[in-house]
Design a protein around this motif. Structure first.
Motif, PDB file in Angstrom:
ATOM      1  N   PHE A  77       0.933  -1.230  -0.017  1.00 59.45           N
ATOM      2  CA  PHE A  77       0.059  -0.075  -0.066  1.00 59.45           C
ATOM      3  C   PHE A  77       0.898   1.272   0.076  1.00 59.45           C
ATOM      4  CE2 PHE A  77      -2.267   3.365   2.235  1.00 59.45           C
ATOM      5  CZ  PHE A  77      -3.533   3.471   1.553  1.00 59.45           C
ATOM      6  N   LEU A  78       1.994   1.306   0.716  1.00 60.40           N
ATOM      7  CA  LEU A  78       2.834   2.449   0.839  1.00 60.40           C
ATOM      8  C   LEU A  78       3.512   2.615  -0.571  1.00 60.40           C
ATOM      9  CD1 LEU A  78       4.284   4.608   2.354  1.00 60.40           C
ATOM     10  CD2 LEU A  78       6.076   2.764   3.129  1.00 60.40           C
ATOM     11  N   PHE A  79       4.057   1.687  -1.293  1.00 59.95           N
ATOM     12  CA  PHE A  79       4.662   1.827  -2.445  1.00 59.95           C
ATOM     13  C   PHE A  79       3.614   2.195  -3.555  1.00 59.95           C
ATOM     14  CE2 PHE A  79       8.418  -0.662  -0.615  1.00 59.95           C
ATOM     15  CZ  PHE A  79       9.348   0.178  -1.194  1.00 59.95           C
ATOM     16  N   ALA A  80       2.629   1.553  -3.425  1.00 60.96           N
ATOM     17  CA  ALA A  80       1.287   1.837  -4.398  1.00 60.96           C
ATOM     18  C   ALA A  80       1.027   3.401  -4.251  1.00 60.96           C
ATOM     19  CB  ALA A  80       0.075   1.023  -4.269  1.00 60.96           C
ATOM     20  N   CYS A  81       0.988   4.009  -3.170  1.00 60.40           N
ATOM     21  CA  CYS A  81       0.818   5.448  -2.813  1.00 60.40           C
ATOM     22  C   CYS A  81       1.685   6.095  -3.480  1.00 60.40           C
ATOM     23  CB  CYS A  81       0.693   6.003  -1.304  1.00 60.40           C
ATOM     24  SG  CYS A  81      -0.773   5.188  -0.567  1.00 60.40           S
ATOM     25  N   GLN A 113       3.458  -7.196  -7.399  1.00 56.29           N
ATOM     26  CA  GLN A 113       4.355  -8.011  -8.632  1.00 56.29           C
ATOM     27  C   GLN A 113       5.950  -7.585  -8.349  1.00 56.29           C
ATOM     28  OE1 GLN A 113       2.921  -7.466 -12.523  1.00 56.29           O
ATOM     29  NE2 GLN A 113       0.657  -7.725 -11.467  1.00 56.29           N
ATOM     30  N   THR A 114       6.306  -6.294  -8.120  1.00 56.94           N
ATOM     31  CA  THR A 114       7.514  -5.880  -7.889  1.00 56.94           C
ATOM     32  C   THR A 114       8.204  -6.364  -6.572  1.00 56.94           C
ATOM     33  OG1 THR A 114       7.218  -3.843  -9.165  1.00 56.94           O
ATOM     34  CG2 THR A 114       9.100  -4.169  -7.839  1.00 56.94           C
ATOM     35  N   PHE A 115       7.263  -6.531  -5.602  1.00 59.12           N
ATOM     36  CA  PHE A 115       7.614  -6.802  -3.953  1.00 59.12           C
ATOM     37  C   PHE A 115       8.114  -8.194  -4.209  1.00 59.12           C
ATOM     38  CE2 PHE A 115       6.835  -7.792   0.277  1.00 59.12           C
ATOM     39  CZ  PHE A 115       7.845  -6.737   0.789  1.00 59.12           C
ATOM     40  N   THR A 116       7.339  -8.955  -4.778  1.00 60.96           N
ATOM     41  CA  THR A 116       7.255 -10.435  -4.779  1.00 60.96           C
ATOM     42  C   THR A 116       8.769 -10.745  -5.968  1.00 60.96           C
ATOM     43  OG1 THR A 116       5.675 -10.842  -6.225  1.00 60.96           O
ATOM     44  CG2 THR A 116       5.391 -10.669  -3.774  1.00 60.96           C
ATOM     45  N   THR A 117       8.889  -9.918  -6.721  1.00 54.19           N
ATOM     46  CA  THR A 117       9.848 -10.290  -8.183  1.00 54.19           C
ATOM     47  C   THR A 117       9.249 -11.131  -8.613  1.00 54.19           C
ATOM     48  OG1 THR A 117      10.930 -12.030  -6.972  1.00 54.19           O
ATOM     49  CG2 THR A 117      11.752  -9.945  -6.664  1.00 54.19           C
ATOM     50  N   VAL A 118       7.630 -11.245  -9.010  1.00 55.62           N
ATOM     51  CA  VAL A 118       7.455 -12.086  -9.954  1.00 55.62           C
ATOM     52  C   VAL A 118       7.295 -11.521 -11.250  1.00 55.62           C
ATOM     53  CG1 VAL A 118       4.651 -12.807 -10.874  1.00 55.62           C
ATOM     54  CG2 VAL A 118       5.636 -12.877  -8.240  1.00 55.62           C
ATOM     55  N   GLY A 119       6.894 -10.331 -11.513  1.00 55.81           N
ATOM     56  CA  GLY A 119       7.018  -9.596 -12.808  1.00 55.81           C
ATOM     57  C   GLY A 119       6.307 -10.121 -13.901  1.00 55.81           C
ATOM     58  N   TYR A 120       4.985 -10.034 -13.974  1.00 54.07           N
ATOM     59  CA  TYR A 120       4.344 -10.510 -14.885  1.00 54.07           C
ATOM     60  C   TYR A 120       4.499  -9.725 -16.484  1.00 54.07           C
ATOM     61  CZ  TYR A 120       1.517 -13.061 -11.651  1.00 54.07           C
ATOM     62  OH  TYR A 120       1.215 -13.905 -10.674  1.00 54.07           O
ATOM     63  N   GLY A 121       4.929  -8.646 -16.354  1.00 53.11           N
ATOM     64  CA  GLY A 121       5.591  -7.849 -17.578  1.00 53.11           C
ATOM     65  C   GLY A 121       4.309  -7.043 -18.192  1.00 53.11           C
ATOM     66  N   HIS A 122       2.978  -7.151 -17.809  1.00 54.57           N
ATOM     67  CA  HIS A 122       2.063  -6.381 -18.313  1.00 54.57           C
ATOM     68  C   HIS A 122       2.281  -5.020 -17.827  1.00 54.57           C
ATOM     69  CE1 HIS A 122      -2.032  -5.352 -19.322  1.00 54.57           C
ATOM     70  NE2 HIS A 122      -2.139  -4.622 -18.000  1.00 54.57           N
ATOM     71  N   ILE A 123       2.821  -4.538 -16.624  1.00 56.77           N
ATOM     72  CA  ILE A 123       3.128  -3.190 -16.466  1.00 56.77           C
ATOM     73  C   ILE A 123       4.614  -3.116 -16.150  1.00 56.77           C
ATOM     74  CG2 ILE A 123       2.664  -1.403 -14.765  1.00 56.77           C
ATOM     75  CD1 ILE A 123      -0.061  -2.781 -13.984  1.00 56.77           C
ATOM     76  N   SER A 124       5.034  -2.053 -16.440  1.00 54.32           N
ATOM     77  CA  SER A 124       6.398  -1.769 -16.273  1.00 54.32           C
ATOM     78  C   SER A 124       7.000  -0.287 -16.115  1.00 54.32           C
ATOM     79  CB  SER A 124       7.423  -2.257 -17.756  1.00 54.32           C
ATOM     80  OG  SER A 124       6.816  -1.570 -18.661  1.00 54.32           O
ATOM     81  N   ASN A 126       8.360   3.323 -16.160  1.00 55.06           N
ATOM     82  CA  ASN A 126       8.854   4.111 -17.193  1.00 55.06           C
ATOM     83  C   ASN A 126       9.551   5.568 -16.365  1.00 55.06           C
ATOM     84  OD1 ASN A 126       9.596   5.640 -19.464  1.00 55.06           O
ATOM     85  ND2 ASN A 126       7.595   6.102 -19.905  1.00 55.06           N
ATOM     86  N   GLY A 127      10.892   5.772 -16.809  1.00 55.04           N
ATOM     87  CA  GLY A 127      11.282   7.188 -16.222  1.00 55.04           C
ATOM     88  C   GLY A 127      12.258   6.776 -14.941  1.00 55.04           C
ATOM     89  N   PHE A 128      13.146   7.515 -14.469  1.00 60.87           N
ATOM     90  CA  PHE A 128      14.250   7.504 -13.598  1.00 60.87           C
ATOM     91  C   PHE A 128      13.532   7.078 -12.181  1.00 60.87           C
ATOM     92  CE2 PHE A 128      16.893   8.886 -10.282  1.00 60.87           C
ATOM     93  CZ  PHE A 128      18.001   8.101 -10.538  1.00 60.87           C
ATOM     94  N   LEU A 129      12.834   7.829 -11.582  1.00 56.49           N
ATOM     95  CA  LEU A 129      12.037   7.862 -10.361  1.00 56.49           C
ATOM     96  C   LEU A 129      11.368   6.421  -9.968  1.00 56.49           C
ATOM     97  CD1 LEU A 129      10.793  11.334  -9.432  1.00 56.49           C
ATOM     98  CD2 LEU A 129      12.734  10.224  -8.506  1.00 56.49           C
ATOM     99  N   THR A 130      10.475   6.303 -11.172  1.00 51.97           N
ATOM    100  CA  THR A 130       9.857   5.057 -11.164  1.00 51.97           C
ATOM    101  C   THR A 130      10.501   3.883 -11.228  1.00 51.97           C
ATOM    102  OG1 THR A 130       7.890   6.206 -12.169  1.00 51.97           O
ATOM    103  CG2 THR A 130       7.687   3.773 -11.923  1.00 51.97           C
ATOM    104  N   SER A 131      11.691   3.840 -12.016  1.00 55.61           N
ATOM    105  CA  SER A 131      12.504   2.558 -11.996  1.00 55.61           C
ATOM    106  C   SER A 131      13.220   2.364 -10.879  1.00 55.61           C
ATOM    107  CB  SER A 131      13.443   2.988 -13.434  1.00 55.61           C
ATOM    108  OG  SER A 131      12.581   2.777 -14.744  1.00 55.61           O
ATOM    109  N   ALA A 132      13.738   3.595 -10.338  1.00 54.71           N
ATOM    110  CA  ALA A 132      14.521   3.616  -9.076  1.00 54.71           C
ATOM    111  C   ALA A 132      13.721   3.126  -7.926  1.00 54.71           C
ATOM    112  CB  ALA A 132      15.253   4.928  -8.697  1.00 54.71           C
ATOM    113  N   LEU A 133      12.520   3.449  -7.956  1.00 52.71           N
ATOM    114  CA  LEU A 133      11.609   3.016  -6.842  1.00 52.71           C
ATOM    115  C   LEU A 133      11.266   1.548  -6.938  1.00 52.71           C
ATOM    116  CD1 LEU A 133       9.736   3.766  -4.419  1.00 52.71           C
ATOM    117  CD2 LEU A 133       7.819   4.317  -5.999  1.00 52.71           C
ATOM    118  N   ALA A 134      10.970   0.950  -8.262  1.00 48.97           N
ATOM    119  CA  ALA A 134      10.771  -0.418  -8.397  1.00 48.97           C
ATOM    120  C   ALA A 134      12.060  -0.982  -7.975  1.00 48.97           C
ATOM    121  CB  ALA A 134      10.345  -0.625  -9.879  1.00 48.97           C
ATOM    122  N   ALA A 135      13.230  -0.767  -8.425  1.00 46.56           N
ATOM    123  CA  ALA A 135      14.550  -1.415  -7.840  1.00 46.56           C
ATOM    124  C   ALA A 135      14.577  -1.639  -6.392  1.00 46.56           C
ATOM    125  CB  ALA A 135      15.503  -0.789  -8.770  1.00 46.56           C
ATOM    126  N   ALA A 136      14.341  -0.322  -5.709  1.00 47.17           N
ATOM    127  CA  ALA A 136      14.323  -0.496  -4.365  1.00 47.17           C
ATOM    128  C   ALA A 136      13.298  -1.510  -3.553  1.00 47.17           C
ATOM    129  CB  ALA A 136      14.088   1.015  -3.701  1.00 47.17           C
TER     130      ALA A 136
END
Length: 321
Positions: A77-81, A113-124, A126-136
């Motif tokens: 929920f926190l990351f979704a916000c 999906q990102t937290f569990t590292t499942v990564g279905y690929g439907h959503i990815s 885009n951009g530095f902030l979002t990519s850095a947040l997903a990596a963290a």
């Protein structure tokens, strides 16, 4: 009544119990029924006096699972916000049309999906902030699941003495017209215990030299050790001339503030280590003039011994002379 005079003079006090002698500093029983110390620690901050690892291993199963599920939902929920705050347009695959709740829901499940590292690929991202947040978030997810896996393993592999004690201790008839203190225990899971040993200590609050003090006495047992503990084991303390309870009457057990502390250790062949269990009985939990019912019997075809666990605390009244 002068309690000190009621205690058998032949009984010697035990000074090595680990409990203090100042009765005015104690509240309640010495040991809880489940074997835990009846102590609440103060003087340090909450974080300094609590071991989270021991707490997570010892808490009930429903609470442990509830914390894991709650942590998982809260983190996502926190990351979704945060994803939603950065902007849904930076998550490729999420339509920019539709209600805000639908958009937030898709951001939440992308976080899962990102937290569990499942990564279905439907959503990815885009951009530095979002990519850095997903990596963290992926890193936090890996570490979180590693910790959760360790806790699961610790809970399943923790050596535990699966022993249950009778709720009451009995004052029962003993050989040659005597009396004895009795209580019993039994293993309740498919474990194999050997070399079981028990120690029992009597603790009472008495007045001595004008002060209320804790007095402890080791109670001798008819049999303090057994080679195998697969059925029930009734621990018997004969109330003889050497027992501190020798002159106690039924009324004394009702009026005196006393407690017996029980410590049991045994070797568990499954864990290949020694495990221990403890409990206590206050005088209020004594039943004067009673005997335990037999809690095991042979099977119908006489090929097995049936251990009736529901009869652990079953007893019937008897007359004591």
């Amino acid at each position: 009544m002068d309690l000190l005079k009621k205690i058998n003079s032949k009984a010697k006090a035990d000074l090595n119990t680990g409990f203090g002698t100042n009765a005015s500093s104690y509240g309640g029983r010495f040991i809880n029924k489940d074997g835990t110390a009846n102590i609440r620690k103060r003087g340090l901050s909450f974080l300094d006096r609590v071991s989270w690892y021991h707490t997570m291993l010892a808490m009930p199963r429903w609470k442990f699972l509830g914390i894991l599920v709650g942590f998982y939902a809260a983190v996502n929920f926190l990351f979704a916000c945060i994803y939603y705050g950065i902007g849904i347009q930076y998550l490729d695959g999420i339509a920019t049309t539709g209600s805000e709740w639908v958009k937030f829901g898709k951001a939440y499940f992308f976080s899962a999906q990102t937290f569990t590292t499942v990564g279905y690929g439907h959503i990815s991202p885009n951009g530095f902030l979002t990519s850095a947040l997903a990596a963290a978030e992926a890193l936090i997810g890996l570490l979180s699941f590693a910790i959760a896996t360790g806790l699961f393993f610790g809970r399943f592999s923790k050596p535990t003495a699966f022993l249950k004690f009778s709720h009451n201790a009995l004052i029962s008839p003993y050989r040659d017209g005597g009396k004895a203190l009795m209580f019993r225990m039994t293993p309740y899971k498919n474990t194999n215990f050997t070399d079981a040993e028990a120690k029992v200590t009597l603790g009472m609050i008495i007045e001595e030299n004008g002060m209320m003090v804790n007095k402890f006495y080791t109670l001798d047992l008819e049999m303090s050790r057994v080679n195998a503990l697969s059925l029930s084991w009734t621990l018997v303390h004969p109330i003889t001339e050497n027992s501190p309870l020798y002159q106690f009457t039924e009324q004394d057990f009702k009026s005196i503030d006393g407690e017996i502390l029980v410590f049991v250790k045994t070797f568990d062949e499954m864990f290949s280590t020694t495990v221990s269990a403890s409990t206590s009985y206050t005088f209020e939990e004594f039943v004067y003039g009673a005997k335990f019912e037999m809690m095991y019997s042979d099977s119908e075809d006489d090929s097995k011994t049936i251990l009736h666990l529901d009869k652990l605390n079953s007893f019937y009244a008897v007359d004591l002379k």
